[in-house]
Design a protein around this motif. Sequence first.
Motif, PDB file in Angstrom:
ATOM      1  N   HIS A 157       0.843  -1.192   0.000  1.00 43.09           N
ATOM      2  CA  HIS A 157       0.000   0.000   0.000  1.00 43.09           C
ATOM      3  C   HIS A 157       0.875   1.237   0.000  1.00 43.09           C
ATOM      4  CE1 HIS A 157      -3.511  -2.445   0.902  1.00 43.09           C
ATOM      5  NE2 HIS A 157      -2.748  -3.111   1.744  1.00 43.09           N
TER       6      HIS A 157
ATOM      7  N   LYS B 155      17.582   0.694  18.998  1.00 40.24           N
ATOM      8  CA  LYS B 155      16.630   1.752  18.661  1.00 40.24           C
ATOM      9  C   LYS B 155      15.267   1.498  19.317  1.00 40.24           C
ATOM     10  CE  LYS B 155      15.279   3.197  14.145  1.00 40.24           C
ATOM     11  NZ  LYS B 155      15.494   2.778  12.764  1.00 40.24           N
TER      12      LYS B 155
ATOM     13  N   ASN C  41       3.477  -7.409   1.284  1.00 43.01           N
ATOM     14  CA  ASN C  41       2.704  -8.322   2.097  1.00 43.01           C
ATOM     15  C   ASN C  41       2.360  -9.520   1.221  1.00 43.01           C
ATOM     16  OD1 ASN C  41       1.318  -9.017   4.367  1.00 43.01           O
ATOM     17  ND2 ASN C  41       0.348  -6.989   4.546  1.00 43.01           N
TER      18      ASN C  41
ATOM     19  N   ILE D 150      10.997  11.272   1.835  1.00 44.71           N
ATOM     20  CA  ILE D 150      10.309  10.073   1.341  1.00 44.71           C
ATOM     21  C   ILE D 150      10.032  10.204  -0.151  1.00 44.71           C
ATOM     22  CG2 ILE D 150       8.084   8.882   1.396  1.00 44.71           C
ATOM     23  CD1 ILE D 150       8.210   9.411   4.491  1.00 44.71           C
ATOM     24  N   ASN D 151       9.575  11.375  -0.561  1.00 47.80           N
ATOM     25  CA  ASN D 151       9.191  11.516  -1.950  1.00 47.80           C
ATOM     26  C   ASN D 151      10.364  11.729  -2.886  1.00 47.80           C
ATOM     27  OD1 ASN D 151       6.120  11.484  -2.352  1.00 47.80           O
ATOM     28  ND2 ASN D 151       6.466  12.525  -0.418  1.00 47.80           N
TER      29      ASN D 151
ATOM     30  N   GLY E 219       8.004   2.759  13.403  1.00 43.27           N
ATOM     31  CA  GLY E 219       8.613   2.242  14.612  1.00 43.27           C
ATOM     32  C   GLY E 219       8.206   2.995  15.868  1.00 43.27           C
TER      33      GLY E 219
ATOM     34  N   LEU F 276      19.450   6.157  -4.231  1.00 43.49           N
ATOM     35  CA  LEU F 276      20.679   5.682  -3.602  1.00 43.49           C
ATOM     36  C   LEU F 276      21.663   6.815  -3.394  1.00 43.49           C
ATOM     37  CD1 LEU F 276      21.390   2.362  -5.471  1.00 43.49           C
ATOM     38  CD2 LEU F 276      20.664   2.665  -3.121  1.00 43.49           C
TER      39      LEU F 276
ATOM     40  N   TRP G 145      -4.660  18.788   0.589  1.00 41.57           N
ATOM     41  CA  TRP G 145      -5.112  17.990   1.742  1.00 41.57           C
ATOM     42  C   TRP G 145      -5.810  18.864   2.766  1.00 41.57           C
ATOM     43  CZ3 TRP G 145       0.208  15.225   2.654  1.00 41.57           C
ATOM     44  CH2 TRP G 145       0.371  14.234   1.677  1.00 41.57           C
TER      45      TRP G 145
ATOM     46  N   SER H 226       1.299   4.928   1.419  1.00 48.84           N
ATOM     47  CA  SER H 226       0.773   5.686   2.549  1.00 48.84           C
ATOM     48  C   SER H 226       0.362   7.081   2.084  1.00 48.84           C
ATOM     49  CB  SER H 226       1.817   5.788   3.650  1.00 48.84           C
ATOM     50  OG  SER H 226       2.725   6.799   3.332  1.00 48.84           O
ATOM     51  N   PHE H 227      -0.280   7.766   2.986  1.00 48.97           N
ATOM     52  CA  PHE H 227      -0.795   9.113   2.718  1.00 48.97           C
ATOM     53  C   PHE H 227       0.280  10.042   2.176  1.00 48.97           C
ATOM     54  CE2 PHE H 227      -2.601  13.188   4.238  1.00 48.97           C
ATOM     55  CZ  PHE H 227      -3.863  13.060   3.692  1.00 48.97           C
ATOM     56  N   ILE H 228       1.468   9.957   2.723  1.00 44.31           N
ATOM     57  CA  ILE H 228       2.510  10.898   2.330  1.00 44.31           C
ATOM     58  C   ILE H 228       3.395  10.355   1.226  1.00 44.31           C
ATOM     59  CG2 ILE H 228       2.581  12.201   4.474  1.00 44.31           C
ATOM     60  CD1 ILE H 228       5.006  10.436   5.233  1.00 44.31           C
ATOM     61  N   GLY H 229       3.020   9.225   0.639  1.00 43.57           N
ATOM     62  CA  GLY H 229       3.741   8.744  -0.530  1.00 43.57           C
ATOM     63  C   GLY H 229       4.757   7.655  -0.267  1.00 43.57           C
ATOM     64  N   ASP H 230       4.800   7.143   0.932  1.00 46.79           N
ATOM     65  CA  ASP H 230       5.727   6.086   1.289  1.00 46.79           C
ATOM     66  C   ASP H 230       5.092   4.725   0.985  1.00 46.79           C
ATOM     67  OD1 ASP H 230       8.085   5.298   2.202  1.00 46.79           O
ATOM     68  OD2 ASP H 230       7.730   5.714   4.322  1.00 46.79           O
TER      69      ASP H 230
ATOM     70  N   PRO I  39      14.723   0.992   5.708  1.00 42.36           N
ATOM     71  CA  PRO I  39      15.424   0.988   6.996  1.00 42.36           C
ATOM     72  C   PRO I  39      14.611   0.282   8.074  1.00 42.36           C
ATOM     73  CG  PRO I  39      14.699   3.202   6.373  1.00 42.36           C
ATOM     74  CD  PRO I  39      14.520   2.340   5.184  1.00 42.36           C
ATOM     75  N   SER I  40      15.314  -0.476   8.911  1.00 39.28           N
ATOM     76  CA  SER I  40      14.628  -1.278   9.925  1.00 39.28           C
ATOM     77  C   SER I  40      14.093  -0.386  11.038  1.00 39.28           C
ATOM     78  CB  SER I  40      15.625  -2.288  10.480  1.00 39.28           C
ATOM     79  OG  SER I  40      15.404  -2.479  11.852  1.00 39.28           O
ATOM     80  N   ILE I  41      12.967  -0.812  11.631  1.00 36.04           N
ATOM     81  CA  ILE I  41      12.414  -0.045  12.737  1.00 36.04           C
ATOM     82  C   ILE I  41      12.932  -0.567  14.070  1.00 36.04           C
ATOM     83  CG2 ILE I  41      10.312   0.641  11.531  1.00 36.04           C
ATOM     84  CD1 ILE I  41       8.907  -1.539  13.344  1.00 36.04           C
TER      85      ILE I  41
ATOM     86  N   GLU J 155      -4.424   7.983   9.412  1.00 36.98           N
ATOM     87  CA  GLU J 155      -4.095   7.008   8.398  1.00 36.98           C
ATOM     88  C   GLU J 155      -4.206   5.606   8.963  1.00 36.98           C
ATOM     89  OE1 GLU J 155      -0.789   6.721   5.005  1.00 36.98           O
ATOM     90  OE2 GLU J 155      -0.023   6.809   7.028  1.00 36.98           O
TER      91      GLU J 155
ATOM     92  N   GLU K  27       5.912  -2.358   3.343  1.00 36.76           N
ATOM     93  CA  GLU K  27       6.630  -3.551   2.915  1.00 36.76           C
ATOM     94  C   GLU K  27       5.689  -4.414   2.079  1.00 36.76           C
ATOM     95  OE1 GLU K  27       8.652  -5.993   5.891  1.00 36.76           O
ATOM     96  OE2 GLU K  27       8.809  -4.138   7.040  1.00 36.76           O
TER      97      GLU K  27
ATOM     98  N   ILE L  62       8.481  14.317   4.638  1.00 34.16           N
ATOM     99  CA  ILE L  62       7.728  14.065   3.403  1.00 34.16           C
ATOM    100  C   ILE L  62       8.638  14.305   2.196  1.00 34.16           C
ATOM    101  CG2 ILE L  62       5.690  14.680   2.055  1.00 34.16           C
ATOM    102  CD1 ILE L  62       4.316  15.533   4.584  1.00 34.16           C
TER     103      ILE L  62
ATOM    104  N   ILE M  50      18.997  -1.137  -0.971  1.00 26.94           N
ATOM    105  CA  ILE M  50      17.699  -0.585  -1.344  1.00 26.94           C
ATOM    106  C   ILE M  50      16.647  -0.865  -0.255  1.00 26.94           C
ATOM    107  CG2 ILE M  50      16.037  -0.379  -3.236  1.00 26.94           C
ATOM    108  CD1 ILE M  50      18.072  -1.852  -4.989  1.00 26.94           C
TER     109      ILE M  50
END
Lengths: 211, 456
Positions: free
Chosen positions: A48, B167, A59, B240-241, B190, B250, B273, A50-54, A81-83, B124, A57, B237, A78
């Motif tokens: 999916h 973390k 599924n 991410i974009n 996380g 990369l 939005w 997300s709202f902000i374009g991310d 990043p792990s949480i 969300e 993973e 944001i 690539i």
Amino acid sequence: MGLVPGGNKTVAIRGDKKFIKTVYDNGTEVEEILRQSDGILIVRRVRHQSFIGDYSEWNYEVGSEDSVPELKPRSSKISVPSIGIRAKSYTPICVRHDLADAFEWHISPLIYPSKTYDVSVEGKFIVVKTTNRKYYKKINLSDIAWVGEKSLDESLLKWNYVGNTLKIRYKKSVSIIRREREQMFLMQKAEKEATSDKKTPGAPSQQCPQQ
Amino acid sequence: MSLPSIISQHLERIGAQSHVRGLGLDDSLQPRDRDGLYGQYAARRAAGIIVRMSQDGGKAGRGVLIVGPPGSGKTAIAMGMAQTLGPDTPFTSMSGSEFYSHEMNKTEALTQALRRSIGVEFHEETEVIEGQVVDIQANKTEDGGDVIGTLVLKTTEMETEYDMESKMLEALSKEKVSVGDVITIDKASGKVTRVGTSFGAGREFDAHGPQTRFVPCPEGELQKRKEVVHTVTLHEIDVINSRSQGFMALFAGDTGEIRPEVRDQINVKIAQWIEEKKAKLVPGVLFIDEVHMLDIECFAFLNRALESRLAPVVVMATNRGISTIRGTSHVSAHGIPSDLLDRILIVRTKKPSKDEVKEILKIRASEEDVEFDFDEESEESPALDYLADISEVTSLRYCIQLITLSSLVAQRRHSAVVEEQDIKKVYDLFLDVDRSSEMMSRDFLFHAEEKDEDDE
């Protein structure tokens, strides 16, 4: 086979495998991989946006990352990043394997005695319970909704526990098999048309950017 | 069972301003001596009003300049503002010198800092892990491996064990999560949220505070999709974009520059939005310490950026009086060009009095677990008095440094409290600037002043 309905589909063929990517308007992506020889669905994975374009993973609804070598990420750089948290390696994993006449799920490793398990149908879901309350899984079978069936049929469900694996089998109903045949027919027709247009028999019908 | 002390020690290291917990204002913005702050009432009230302004939202692009002598609490006030705003309002703290780097030009660094200080809040549905904590363990790693802890979570139906990296352990201890709590972990970010304490958790011997919220143990699977409220900053944001632009991602990571087209697109999207009531803007605060370190280009850019619709409240601090503006030969008040000074409000902190210094030293001493001696008759501490006297001729920062040193000296005498003699000892051992430069003029070979005299 039994592909997701709707969306914008792109198909690519490599060797014995057919890769189908479906993109929906809300950004959700579905990738399906079929085996050409018998038309069995090996992998279906969904992610999916997300709202902000991310992207989330992948599924896996059918199969797993190990089912097809092409799905392994080529470079670890690539990866997302792990949480900082992931389930232990011995956590049971539920993987769906499709057969010609049935859907099958393998859940392993499960180390409790066989009388611990209970598998039943609850409306649209197959529910796996354990009497010691260590494992629980609600399996969604979206294929039945696509043929208009409201709930699962308990009489089509069978399960057994062998060698640390719980195997659940749900027989495909007549309408599901009919839908799959229709899809197969339509796809073969579309492929023939595409190849005759280009006059290069055997070439991939369309380029899939991901695969 | 809670996390072993090894972690909490690591987390609660004592920083210079770590004792500041807020601005110490009551509901009507009257300053009180609490939250680790003492004195500077006028400046704190002013800061409180700025915080209110930011919380009301909609009033972007305001600038505030805190000026005052070194050690008068400028940074402490900024820290207090951050604490008062709470964790969901973006607060970015930067130093004027941080904007210079080889990787990034100054205006990009400033843009990123400004966009880091504006949040977007939205609802969300995302994938979360929700369960009741059965066990938390922190393991020491000898080989420096990744796995450093184990977390066991359960619902009414199932139980799963997880491996944790440092973390996640830090996130858990920040939320003060312990066995019996119900928590959710956002699988995308996380982020850990403590929902409450489970009804079923048998903690008979633990006292529960009045704020303890009791909740039922979650049902069904541990992983589920749930609607949550997210606050992300504009910068996140942006990152991410620009990452999802394919393989170029990369090369352009968090640290690189972000293309202006990406930002333009995002600004349009966010405006949309907000129009559709899908998201809310959370203007935060950008704090720039040592603002005189910025040069004329930065000031010109900041001037323009403050006019933009998407601008946070910018708080700056400086200890300079009339000085040259960096990058020019012009002289201006606080080293800031007058067109920018015109646009901002100025708040002053004063040099603390001897009594105020005593209170500040007391707060620092208790933060550093140091106890001073106490005279029953005069109800005064001779050691503290002596330290405050030293601060009159040196500086407050120098005296704060002496606190821990003197307690180490006191420990050598097997004394639990710091006495005057300990402070005298460290005062002799460690020089302040004035005494050091005085010594220089006497003993060193090539001392500038002395040379001048020789020439004459």
